[in-house]
Design a protein around this motif. Sequence first.
Motif, mmCIF file in Angstrom:
data_model
loop_
_atom_site.group_PDB
_atom_site.id
_atom_site.type_symbol
_atom_site.label_atom_id
_atom_site.label_comp_id
_atom_site.label_asym_id
_atom_site.label_seq_id
_atom_site.Cartn_x
_atom_site.Cartn_y
_atom_site.Cartn_z
ATOM 1 N N PHE A 25 0.732 -1.111 -0.189
ATOM 2 C CA PHE A 25 -0.241 0.161 0.146
ATOM 3 C C PHE A 25 1.034 1.182 -0.349
ATOM 4 O O PHE A 25 0.100 1.941 0.883
ATOM 5 C CB PHE A 25 -1.244 0.011 1.272
ATOM 6 C CG PHE A 25 -2.052 1.298 1.475
ATOM 7 C CD1 PHE A 25 -3.638 0.250 0.311
ATOM 8 C CD2 PHE A 25 -2.335 1.691 2.085
ATOM 9 C CE1 PHE A 25 -4.147 1.065 0.515
ATOM 10 C CE2 PHE A 25 -2.950 2.254 2.039
ATOM 11 C CZ PHE A 25 -4.379 2.613 1.734
ATOM 12 N N THR A 78 -9.024 3.568 7.737
ATOM 13 C CA THR A 78 -9.378 4.761 7.295
ATOM 14 C C THR A 78 -10.614 3.891 8.996
ATOM 15 O O THR A 78 -11.147 3.024 9.173
ATOM 16 C CB THR A 78 -10.847 4.359 6.818
ATOM 17 O OG1 THR A 78 -10.203 4.650 5.398
ATOM 18 C CG2 THR A 78 -12.348 5.215 6.109
ATOM 19 N N GLN A 117 -9.635 -4.275 -3.113
ATOM 20 C CA GLN A 117 -8.925 -5.007 -1.878
ATOM 21 C C GLN A 117 -9.852 -5.559 -0.933
ATOM 22 O O GLN A 117 -10.372 -4.932 0.120
ATOM 23 C CB GLN A 117 -7.297 -4.256 -1.051
ATOM 24 C CG GLN A 117 -6.798 -5.300 0.212
ATOM 25 C CD GLN A 117 -6.000 -4.478 0.668
ATOM 26 O OE1 GLN A 117 -5.822 -3.234 0.395
ATOM 27 N NE2 GLN A 117 -5.215 -5.327 0.869
ATOM 28 N N THR A 169 -11.190 -4.154 2.247
ATOM 29 C CA THR A 169 -11.377 -2.310 2.780
ATOM 30 C C THR A 169 -12.528 -1.852 2.512
ATOM 31 O O THR A 169 -13.779 -2.130 2.398
ATOM 32 C CB THR A 169 -9.893 -2.224 1.899
ATOM 33 O OG1 THR A 169 -10.806 -1.742 0.361
ATOM 34 C CG2 THR A 169 -8.402 -2.703 1.934
HETATM 35 N N1 ARG Z 1 -8.600 3.132 4.135
HETATM 36 C C1 ARG Z 1 -9.005 1.808 3.401
HETATM 37 C C2 ARG Z 1 -9.699 1.307 4.646
HETATM 38 O O1 ARG Z 1 -9.581 1.454 5.629
HETATM 39 C C3 ARG Z 1 -7.721 1.057 2.591
HETATM 40 C C4 ARG Z 1 -6.513 0.207 4.025
HETATM 41 C C5 ARG Z 1 -5.697 -0.491 3.493
HETATM 42 N N2 ARG Z 1 -4.440 -0.533 3.472
HETATM 43 C C6 ARG Z 1 -3.640 -1.137 3.748
HETATM 44 N N3 ARG Z 1 -2.212 -0.936 4.386
HETATM 45 N N4 ARG Z 1 -3.661 -2.405 2.872
HETATM 46 O O2 ARG Z 1 -10.505 -0.073 3.986
#
Ligand code: ARG
Length: 253
Positions: free
Chosen positions: A35, A94, A142, A145
Motif C-alpha cells: 500500500f 480508515t 482489496q 477495505t
Molecule cells: N483506507 C482503506 C481502509 O481502511 C484501505 C486501507 C488498506 N491498507 C493497506 N495497508 N492495505 O479500508
Amino acid sequence: MKKILSVLLAVTMLLAGAVAAAETDTLTMATNAAFPPYEYYDDETGEIVGIDAEIAQAICDKLGYGLEIVNVDFDSIVPGVQSGKYTFGMAGMTVTEDRLESVDFSDSYATGIQVVIVPEDSAITSVDDLFAEGADHKVGVQQGTTGDIYASSDIEEAGLGSIERFKTGTDAVLALTSGKIDCVIIDNEPAKNFVAANEGLKILETEYAVEDYAICFSKDAPDLTARFNEALQELTEDGTVAAIIEKYIPSEE
Ligand code: ARG
C-alpha cells in the motif's frame, strides 16, 4: 541506618531496572505492506517502509518503545488488535463506525480519498458510471477495505455489477492490467503509485469518498492510545509528521 540506606538503594535500583525494561518494550504493529506510500517493502533493504512505518517509529522513539512491524492480511488487522495479538494496527486505515465497535482509534493523522482506477481507454469516465442504471462492471477491491464495503453495497447489492476481492491492492491492479476486471476502487495515494508503476492506467477525476486515517488499538489499552495521541500531537506540532509525509508525497511545485 546503613542498612536502611542499602535497602533503599537496592529498591531504587530494582525500580530503575523495571523502568528501563518497560522502556525497551517492543510494540508490534500490524500492517498490510502493499500500500505505497503508506507501507510497502523497500526492494533494496527488504524492510517495510513508508509513511505509517516512519510515523510509528517516531512515536515509539518518543515513548521509549521498540517497534516491530508485521505484514498480515488487511482484514486480519482489526481482529488481531482486538484479541491482543498485535499492539496496534497502522495501515492507511480508515476510521469507520463498524471498526469502532471492535477497536479504538487514535486521532487522525491523514486523509484518504477512495478513487477509481481504469484502463486509459475505458468506457467508464466518471464514478457515477458505476452506479448508472443497467451498469454491469467487474469491480476490483482489496478485501475488507472501505472500497470493498462501499462497492459491496452500492454496486453488488444494488445489482449493478460484480465485485472481485483481492488480498492486496497490488493483486487487484494486476488483474486490471490483464483485463480481468474493469476498474479498481482504492485509496488515492496508492492509486497514484500503481498508475505510475503500470502503463495504460488512469485515475478517474471524480472522487468516491473522503476518509480519515488513524491508528487502531485494543479497547483494553486506553492509556497507550492516549500516550500515542500525545506523541502524535507533539510530532505534528514540531513538523515531524509533515516532513515524513512530504518525503513520501512531495508536494508539487
Ligand atoms: N483506507 C482503506 C481502509 O481502511 C484501505 C486501507 C488498506 N491498507 C493497506 N495497508 N492495505 O479500508
